[in-house]
Design an enzyme around this catalytic site. Structure first.
Site, mmCIF file in Angstrom:
data_model
loop_
_atom_site.group_PDB
_atom_site.id
_atom_site.type_symbol
_atom_site.label_atom_id
_atom_site.label_comp_id
_atom_site.label_asym_id
_atom_site.label_seq_id
_atom_site.Cartn_x
_atom_site.Cartn_y
_atom_site.Cartn_z
ATOM 1 N N GLU A 271 0.827 -1.215 0.000
ATOM 2 C CA GLU A 271 0.000 0.000 0.000
ATOM 3 C C GLU A 271 0.860 1.264 0.000
ATOM 4 O O GLU A 271 0.441 2.310 -0.474
ATOM 5 C CB GLU A 271 -0.914 0.002 1.231
ATOM 6 C CG GLU A 271 -2.272 0.614 0.973
ATOM 7 C CD GLU A 271 -3.228 0.444 2.142
ATOM 8 O OE1 GLU A 271 -4.277 -0.203 1.966
ATOM 9 O OE2 GLU A 271 -2.932 0.955 3.242
ATOM 10 N N HIS A 292 9.182 -26.321 1.111
ATOM 11 C CA HIS A 292 8.588 -27.508 0.473
ATOM 12 C C HIS A 292 7.404 -27.124 -0.402
ATOM 13 O O HIS A 292 6.583 -27.965 -0.738
ATOM 14 C CB HIS A 292 8.181 -28.513 1.553
ATOM 15 C CG HIS A 292 9.322 -28.863 2.461
ATOM 16 N ND1 HIS A 292 10.189 -29.902 2.214
ATOM 17 C CD2 HIS A 292 9.787 -28.257 3.588
ATOM 18 C CE1 HIS A 292 11.118 -29.943 3.149
ATOM 19 N NE2 HIS A 292 10.910 -28.945 3.996
ATOM 20 N N LYS A 403 -14.117 0.727 -3.155
ATOM 21 C CA LYS A 403 -15.009 1.079 -2.034
ATOM 22 C C LYS A 403 -16.270 1.759 -2.573
ATOM 23 O O LYS A 403 -17.390 1.455 -2.146
ATOM 24 C CB LYS A 403 -14.286 2.005 -1.051
ATOM 25 C CG LYS A 403 -13.146 1.361 -0.281
ATOM 26 C CD LYS A 403 -12.557 2.342 0.725
ATOM 27 C CE LYS A 403 -11.332 1.779 1.412
ATOM 28 N NZ LYS A 403 -10.737 2.742 2.386
HETATM 29 O O1 LIG Z 1 -8.711 2.377 9.842
HETATM 30 P P1 LIG Z 1 -9.683 2.506 8.743
HETATM 31 O O2 LIG Z 1 -9.986 3.923 8.366
HETATM 32 O O3 LIG Z 1 -10.951 1.734 9.033
HETATM 33 O O4 LIG Z 1 -9.034 1.879 7.410
HETATM 34 C C1 LIG Z 1 -8.659 0.546 7.368
HETATM 35 C C2 LIG Z 1 -7.715 0.297 6.241
HETATM 36 O O5 LIG Z 1 -8.343 0.612 4.988
HETATM 37 C C3 LIG Z 1 -7.427 1.323 4.151
HETATM 38 O O6 LIG Z 1 -7.775 2.653 4.172
HETATM 39 C C4 LIG Z 1 -7.465 0.778 2.749
HETATM 40 O O7 LIG Z 1 -8.739 0.689 2.305
HETATM 41 C C5 LIG Z 1 -6.069 1.099 4.788
HETATM 42 O O8 LIG Z 1 -5.132 2.054 4.416
HETATM 43 C C6 LIG Z 1 -6.432 1.112 6.250
HETATM 44 O O9 LIG Z 1 -5.420 0.549 7.030
#
Ligand SMILES: O=P(O)(O)OC[C@H]1O[C@](O)(CO)[C@@H](O)[C@@H]1O
Length: 430
Positions: A271, A292, A403
């Site tokens: 990331e 293995h 998302k």
């Molecule tokens: O802590 P949050 O805002 O729920 O995000 C969880 C995770 O989702 C992300 O934003 C990626 O979608 C990560 O960078 C982060 O660690």
């Protein structure tokens, strides 16, 4: 903690990262270190993460979780950086308190876990930096209802770590839930050494002060030369190899207790560095098990990998009993630890013999101090790599498309990404 680059130099003819190349790169490391230090001093977003060994207040964390005395289990509801850091600590360390993580929305797994718990003595540790992450909030709503159905006062068993805004903050304020803030300027994947990663560890009775001490020891080693800082040595050599086409990094700890650490490392590396068509793909492996399964590829497959081997030099051990079975005398009388060390060193040498560069990372022990060192060093290595590669290490814009699409599919708004999902071509073979 120490980092040994010997096998990178021994395989230099295969990839070009020689001692001379590292000497040349060291000049850029000095400039990058200067940039990092300026960012830390100014408390800039992301760089602030490297100040956590000194800015995190373990007493405040202990105080905040002190109301939950003697839980039977801690269920952390969080995803990505809001779960993987804490899980790395609690999965590596022994405790009388069982630690579980709801960091996915697999209905069968969630139901199985909730059915297995004594919810009355369980603490629910809800963690979300943004306070808006769908998976985390959905899981929390499910856990909350399961507690209510079991006649358990969920508000009395819930602890929250989140930002100043967001659904989770609203819920915590509405129900006056005990909570801790997430520190400003610290992206999720860099937050294990803060309230985000340490609250669960404190609830499980771990020595969070020692975690921060280990981290501080590696913080003190940051310098303007890769030859003085284990963290920067690892970051610089990973970058140098990636620049020469070795864009995969197999993280291979030789300790079951560090398996979750590889997952944490995968988020950190992917990331942070996966941007602008660049980056180094983290692969998760476990020693000796994956000798293995994956070693064949590492030795005889594409010449595109760095292998990172991690071990602790001190640990409990188990003797291998003497045996009169033919051909096994060489095992009898030694120990599983000796066998594991032999496997580690043999694999290291076998990779080098095949021209596959590998780095050795050694901790004294897999304990709170050692984990603090390892986690901080990998974070600093990642920040340095990001500087050398000129990528913005601290953002992750590419995750937002999915998302929006998921939210749109669930009727949570009008998102063009959701339409794109609907328009997908289909060529189904069954
Ligand atoms: O802590 P949050 O805002 O729920 O995000 C969880 C995770 O989702 C992300 O934003 C990626 O979608 C990560 O960078 C982060 O660690």
């Amino acid at each position: 903690m120490q980092v040994d680059l010997g096998n990178v130099l021994d395989t230099a003819s295969a990839h070009g990262v020689s001692r001379e190349a590292l000497d040349r790169l060291d000049g850029r490391v000095a400039a990058a270190h200067d940039r990092i230090e300026r960012g830390r001093e100014a408390g800039e977003h992301g760089y602030e993460s490297l100040n956590l060994p000194n800015s995190t207040d373990p007493a405040a964390i202990r105080d905040a979780v002190s109301r939950f005395d003697d839980p039977s289990a801690v269920v952390t509801v969080g995803i990505g950086g809001s779960a993987l850091g804490a899980a790395t600590l609690t999965d590596a360390l022994e405790s009388d308190v069982d630690a579980y993580y709801l960091d996915n929305v697999d209905p069968e797994a969630v139901e199985r876990l909730l059915d297995s718990l004594d919810l009355a003595s369980t603490v629910v540790n809800v963690v979300s930096r943004s306070g808006t992450t769908a998976e985390t909030l959905a899981n929390f709503l499910v856990v909350r209802e399961a507690m209510a159905d079991a006649g358990v006062d969920w508000a009395d068993r819930t602890f929250v770590t989140t930002g100043e805004e967001g659904n989770l903050r609203d819920l915590a304020d509405q129900h006056d839930l005990p909570s801790l803030p997430v520190p400003d300027g610290v992206p999720g994947r860099f937050s294990v050494l803060s309230t985000v990663g340490l609250a669960a560890a404190a609830l499980c009775g771990h020595d969070i002060e020692a975690v921060l001490e280990g981290a501080a020891a590696q913080e003190a080693r940051l310098s303007d030369s890769l030859f003085d800082s284990p963290a920067y040595a690892y970051g610089a050599v990973s970058y140098a190899l990636a620049e020469r086409g070795l864009r995969q990094n197999a993280m291979m700890p030789y300790a079951e207790s560090l398996e979750t650490f590889s997952e944490w490392f995968a988020q950190l590396w992917a990331e942070s560095l996966g941007k602008d068509g660049l980056g180094q793909t983290p692969l998760r492996a476990l020693g000796a098990t994956d000798q293995h399964s994956q070693l064949q590829l590492y030795r005889a497959g594409p010449r595109d990998k760095l292998v990172t081997l991690v071990r602790a030099t001190e640990r409990e051990d188990v003797a291998i009993p003497e045996t009169d079975l033919d051909g096994l005398a060489y095992l009898g009388g030694s120990s599983l630890g000796e066998l594991l060390d032999a496997e580690f060193e043999a694999t290291e040498a076998s990779l080098a013999a095949a021209g596959c560069p590998n780095v050795r990372i050694e901790l004294d022990r897999v304990d709170e101090y050692g984990l603090g060192e390892l986690l901080y060093a990998m974070e600093a290595a990642c920040v340095l790599y990001g500087e050398l590669a000129s990528v913005d290490t601290f953002i992750q814009p590419a995750v937002e498309w999915g998302k929006r699409a998921a939210r749109g599919l669930l009727g949570g708004g009008d998102f063009e990404e959701a339409e794109a999902v609907e328009e997908k071509s289909r060529l189904v073979v069954e």
